[in-house]
Design a protein around this motif. Structure first.
Motif, PDB file in Angstrom:
ATOM      1  N   UNK A 523      20.829  46.277  31.751  1.00  0.00           N
ATOM      2  CA  UNK A 523      19.690  46.973  30.842  1.00  0.00           C
ATOM      3  C   UNK A 523      20.044  46.385  29.672  1.00  0.00           C
ATOM      4  N   UNK A 524      20.825  46.139  28.661  1.00  0.00           N
ATOM      5  CA  UNK A 524      21.016  45.475  27.471  1.00  0.00           C
ATOM      6  C   UNK A 524      20.366  43.741  27.624  1.00  0.00           C
ATOM      7  N   UNK A 525      20.061  43.201  28.855  1.00  0.00           N
ATOM      8  CA  UNK A 525      19.399  42.470  28.573  1.00  0.00           C
ATOM      9  C   UNK A 525      20.109  41.087  28.066  1.00  0.00           C
ATOM     10  N   UNK A 526      21.805  40.905  28.258  1.00  0.00           N
ATOM     11  CA  UNK A 526      22.603  40.077  28.051  1.00  0.00           C
ATOM     12  C   UNK A 526      23.799  39.333  29.362  1.00  0.00           C
ATOM     13  N   UNK A 527      24.986  38.554  29.260  1.00  0.00           N
ATOM     14  CA  UNK A 527      24.834  37.815  30.656  1.00  0.00           C
ATOM     15  C   UNK A 527      26.245  38.787  30.530  1.00  0.00           C
ATOM     16  N   UNK A 528      26.505  38.441  31.874  1.00  0.00           N
ATOM     17  CA  UNK A 528      27.575  39.649  32.204  1.00  0.00           C
ATOM     18  C   UNK A 528      29.019  38.907  31.077  1.00  0.00           C
ATOM     19  N   UNK A 529      29.617  39.747  31.230  1.00  0.00           N
ATOM     20  CA  UNK A 529      30.989  39.450  30.375  1.00  0.00           C
ATOM     21  C   UNK A 529      32.188  38.771  31.436  1.00  0.00           C
ATOM     22  N   UNK A 530      32.800  38.449  30.931  1.00  0.00           N
ATOM     23  CA  UNK A 530      34.439  37.651  31.778  1.00  0.00           C
ATOM     24  C   UNK A 530      35.169  39.556  31.813  1.00  0.00           C
ATOM     25  N   UNK A 531      35.757  39.545  32.904  1.00  0.00           N
ATOM     26  CA  UNK A 531      36.004  40.773  33.039  1.00  0.00           C
ATOM     27  C   UNK A 531      37.598  41.280  33.015  1.00  0.00           C
ATOM     28  N   UNK A 532      38.405  39.585  33.140  1.00  0.00           N
ATOM     29  CA  UNK A 532      39.811  39.326  32.897  1.00  0.00           C
ATOM     30  C   UNK A 532      40.403  40.177  32.478  1.00  0.00           C
ATOM     31  N   UNK A 533      40.118  40.059  31.333  1.00  0.00           N
ATOM     32  CA  UNK A 533      41.086  40.751  30.240  1.00  0.00           C
ATOM     33  C   UNK A 533      41.120  42.245  30.467  1.00  0.00           C
ATOM     34  N   UNK A 534      39.856  43.265  31.313  1.00  0.00           N
ATOM     35  CA  UNK A 534      39.303  44.189  31.208  1.00  0.00           C
ATOM     36  C   UNK A 534      40.740  44.281  32.273  1.00  0.00           C
ATOM     37  N   UNK A 535      40.734  44.033  33.091  1.00  0.00           N
ATOM     38  CA  UNK A 535      41.516  43.966  34.530  1.00  0.00           C
ATOM     39  C   UNK A 535      42.710  44.121  34.097  1.00  0.00           C
ATOM     40  N   UNK A 536      43.945  42.406  33.740  1.00  0.00           N
ATOM     41  CA  UNK A 536      44.939  43.033  33.147  1.00  0.00           C
ATOM     42  C   UNK A 536      44.971  44.562  32.172  1.00  0.00           C
ATOM     43  N   UNK A 537      44.046  44.815  31.354  1.00  0.00           N
ATOM     44  CA  UNK A 537      44.794  45.748  30.982  1.00  0.00           C
ATOM     45  C   UNK A 537      45.217  47.312  31.548  1.00  0.00           C
ATOM     46  N   UNK A 538      44.211  47.191  32.634  1.00  0.00           N
ATOM     47  CA  UNK A 538      44.172  49.019  33.723  1.00  0.00           C
ATOM     48  C   UNK A 538      45.412  48.062  34.408  1.00  0.00           C
ATOM     49  N   UNK A 539      45.938  47.135  35.215  1.00  0.00           N
ATOM     50  CA  UNK A 539      46.402  46.745  35.999  1.00  0.00           C
ATOM     51  C   UNK A 539      48.103  46.777  35.247  1.00  0.00           C
ATOM     52  N   UNK A 540      48.309  45.645  33.917  1.00  0.00           N
ATOM     53  CA  UNK A 540      49.004  45.755  33.508  1.00  0.00           C
ATOM     54  C   UNK A 540      50.694  45.178  34.254  1.00  0.00           C
ATOM     55  N   UNK A 541      50.317  44.182  35.093  1.00  0.00           N
ATOM     56  CA  UNK A 541      51.652  44.199  37.017  1.00  0.00           C
ATOM     57  C   UNK A 541      51.790  42.205  36.880  1.00  0.00           C
ATOM     58  N   UNK A 542      52.856  41.930  36.942  1.00  0.00           N
ATOM     59  CA  UNK A 542      52.493  40.603  37.728  1.00  0.00           C
ATOM     60  C   UNK A 542      52.549  40.683  39.037  1.00  0.00           C
ATOM     61  N   UNK A 543      51.571  40.353  40.141  1.00  0.00           N
ATOM     62  CA  UNK A 543      51.640  40.432  41.316  1.00  0.00           C
ATOM     63  C   UNK A 543      52.059  39.325  42.186  1.00  0.00           C
ATOM     64  N   UNK A 544      53.135  39.952  43.472  1.00  0.00           N
ATOM     65  CA  UNK A 544      53.857  38.325  43.724  1.00  0.00           C
ATOM     66  C   UNK A 544      53.424  39.492  45.660  1.00  0.00           C
ATOM     67  N   UNK A 545      52.655  38.446  45.887  1.00  0.00           N
ATOM     68  CA  UNK A 545      52.305  38.349  47.309  1.00  0.00           C
ATOM     69  C   UNK A 545      52.760  37.570  48.314  1.00  0.00           C
ATOM     70  N   UNK A 546      53.530  37.037  49.573  1.00  0.00           N
ATOM     71  CA  UNK A 546      53.959  36.177  50.223  1.00  0.00           C
ATOM     72  C   UNK A 546      53.187  36.358  50.905  1.00  0.00           C
ATOM     73  N   UNK A 547      52.782  34.719  51.859  1.00  0.00           N
ATOM     74  CA  UNK A 547      51.894  34.639  53.219  1.00  0.00           C
ATOM     75  C   UNK A 547      52.962  33.865  54.093  1.00  0.00           C
TER      76      UNK A 547
END
Length: 650
Positions: A523-547
């Motif tokens: 809409x604004x004609x700008x590139x898509x921003x990096x959302x990593x920090x936004x995701x981190x602000x929402x989640x606020x966890x250290x995720x540990x998983x095993x395979x």
């Protein structure tokens, strides 16, 4: 005179009636009684009669092998007799010590004959009824005798006996016998060897083979769970062969004999009988030598409460004094009974047995089974063990399966009247994460509950030994063990629920935010921003998983750590695989401590790393889960690992 004559006539007639009735009285043998009341022994109908027959033979075989410290190898075969209705042949063979010829008629043909009733220790059989009753039922329904083959050592020939049961005289009669060389069937290479020792019993009976939870197969399957040291093979009437291999080469310890009654729970009549027949001539010595757990100080406290002198002759105590003594028993703190006459299965072997049999269901979680300390009822010591399994392919919309055991023997009938079932239904399972309507009754969900009661004298509801009597002391111990075990399940379900909730949240964030950002940027004609920090602000966890991957070469494990926080995550990650050594760890761990490997983790925000290692000697059956701990970080911001407290999980 007329009245007197009438009274004399009535008296004469009464004497004649009593005399005629007396002539009709006769003694009834035990065999005759049970032949007419076979339902009391578990021979109610053809399917149940078949199960009872197999059960009695297999229980005796396992007991005999354990007595001689032999790892049991038991074969059960059921053959349908052609052109007959409900007639089957049951063959049970073991590798036990065998039976000498002159004992065969007594062991297999005489009810209430055996070596277990007076030994006062834990054992599968108790009354010496079961196997003789099975032969009696077979003879009663088919008219055919039993065939017993037994060999006691490599230096002896096998004895083959055709045995009939004389119900009037309660004894077995050898119809004919012979000595022979006991040849085994050829092996895969066509070789044939002789059986060194063991017993083979062939029954002909009226029975019906069925599948399901009250079947021979289910009995053998559940028997292998609580007897992981036994190998059991089963051939059904269709010729299908099933094999339950032993999961452990460790034989259970033999319980000690000669346990004395515990003061708690002793009945008044029992106390009076013991006192009046005592060999001691002082009450203090009587209490010390005829009861367990009675030390010098305990005896002093008991006698003081009962207002009795220790030098009083036990043979002289009155009913009132015995009552005071019994009440003193109840109000005095007396140590628990000895556990040497009871042999628990143990948490490790319970879990191993469950894994062996439930492997195809692949449950997600096995609780650490609970073995309670011995308690007492009616002077008899007993203990309770509980284990639970959750998830995997277990049915999710059905009542949980309850596996009931008494002295390592499965109980498949009369579940509703059993103390074990009542204890399970008397707990509010909603507090532990299982669905239960109204907070009572059997809970629903993908779970299985195993309860084992061990005692020197199991209080069964009948001679059929199908349910444990609802005795308050036993019910209380079962509930305590169930609650202790359910707490570990509740913790697991809570972590699972939290992880699932955050997983849904993370998946939503990963899908919605990029879509919103892409549309806004367009809409604004700008590139898509990096959302990593936004995701981190929402989640606020250290995720540990095993395979975890299982293969013929062992177990390959990868632990992935992702930092969904706005700050760097710096902590120590501790990893342990119980009962296994971790090999080929990458990257190289900072240090090892016992069975643990420890990595120092330093992750900037929104970054991840993976730690890999291998368990070369591991398998799905031996794998007991992966333990992950974090140290040096607030655990409320960590998903997938427990806070390190300085002690490894039990």
């Amino acid at each position: 005179l007329c009245r007197r004559g009438k009274l004399m006539a009535i008296a004469t007639q009464s004497r004649r009636t009593a005399a005629s009735l007396a002539k009709k009285q006769r003694e009834i043998s035990v065999s005759e009684f049970f032949a007419k009341n076979r339902h009391l022994l578990g021979f109610d109908n053809p399917p149940k009669a078949l199960l009872t027959t197999v059960k009695e033979a297999v229980d005796n075989s396992i007991d005999a092998c354990e007595e001689m410290k032999i790892l049991p190898e038991i074969s059960v075969e059921i053959i349908a007799v052609p052109d007959t209705e409900d007639r089957l042949i049951v063959i049970v063979t073991d590798n036990g010590p065998g039976i000498v010829r002159n004992q065969i008629p007594k062991i297999f043909g005489k009810l209430l004959y055996g070596s277990k009733f007076h030994r006062l220790r834990m054992s599968r059989g108790q009354q010496g009824i079961g196997i003789s009753a099975a032969i009696m039922y077979g003879q009663l329904t088919t008219g055919r005798p039993a065939e017993i083959t037994s060999r006691i050592s490599i230096d002896h020939l096998a004895e083959k006996v055709i045995l009939k049961l004389d119900s009037r005289n309660t004894c077995g009669i050898i119809d004919r016998s012979e000595q022979l060389v006991w040849r085994l069937p050829p092996d895969e290479e066509g070789l044939q060897a002789g059986k060194e020792h063991g017993t083979r019993v062939v029954f002909s009976l009226k029975g019906r083979y069925q599948t399901g939870r009250q079947s021979v197969r289910e009995y053998l399957r559940t028997t292998s769970i609580v007897n992981p040291h036994a190998t059991i093979s089963f051939t059904d009437p269709a010729g299908e062969v099933m094999r339950f291999d032993r999961a452990s080469d460790e034989l259970p310890q033999l319980p000690q004999e000669g346990i004395k009654p515990h003061p708690h729970g002793v009945e008044l009549g029992q106390l009076l009988r013991m006192a009046h027949h005592a060999s001691q001539h002082q009450l203090g010595l009587f209490l010390q030598q005829e009861f367990s757990s009675m030390g010098k100080r305990t005896i002093e406290n008991v006698l003081a409460r009962a207002a009795l002198d220790p030098v009083v002759r036990p043979q002289d105590i009155t009913r009132a004094e015995a009552l005071a003594l019994r009440e003193a028993f109840q109000t005095t703190s007396i140590r628990s009974p000895t556990s040497k006459v009871l042999v628990p299965i143990g948490p490790q072997l319970i879990k191993l047995g469950l894994k062996q049999v439930l492997e195809e269901l692949r449950p997600d979680y096995y609780t650490t089974p609970v073995s309670r300390a011995p308690a007492v009822f009616a002077g008899t010591p007993f203990l309770v063990e509980v284990g639970m399994v959750f998830g995997g392919n277990l049915p999710r919309d059905e009542p949980v399966q309850i596996l009931r055991f008494a002295n390592r023997v499965p109980l498949l009938y009369q579940a509703g009247g059993c103390a074990i079932t009542k204890a399970v239904q008397g707990i509010n399972w909603r507090n532990y994460g299982l669905d239960q309507r109204g907070g009572k009754g059997t809970p629903n969900g993908p779970a299985l509950i195993l309860v084992h009661v061990a005692a020197t004298n199991i209080p069964f509801t009948s001679e059929a030994k199908e349910a444990v009597a609802d005795i308050p002391e036993i019910g209380r111990e079962i509930k305590l063990a169930l609650r202790a075990n359910a707490k570990t399940l509740a913790r697991h379900l809570k972590k699972q629920k939290k992880r699932a909730k955050l997983g849904e949240k993370f998946e939503l964030v990963q899908k919605v935010l990029p879509a919103m950002a892409e549309r806004a940027a367009r809409v604004v004609g700008e590139p898509v921003p990096n959302l990593d920090k936004v995701v981190a602000r929402i989640m606020d966890v250290v995720w540990i998983e095993e395979e975890i991957e299982f293969s013929d070469k062992g177990i390959e494990i990868a632990v992935r750590v992702t930092n969904y926080r706005l700050r760097s995550a710096n902590f120590k990650l501790r990893v342990e695989v119980p009962d296994h050594e971790i090999r080929d760890a990458e990257p190289r761990p900072g240090r090892r401590e016992g069975g643990q490997v420890i990595w120092s983790v330093g992750l900037p925000t929104t970054e991840s790393t993976t730690y890999r290692f291998r368990i070369p000697d591991g398998s799905r059956r031996s794998f007991d889960g992966l333990e992950l701990w974090v140290e040096g970080i607030d655990s409320s911001h960590v998903i997938g690992a427990e806070p390190w407290t300085g002690v490894a999980a039990a």
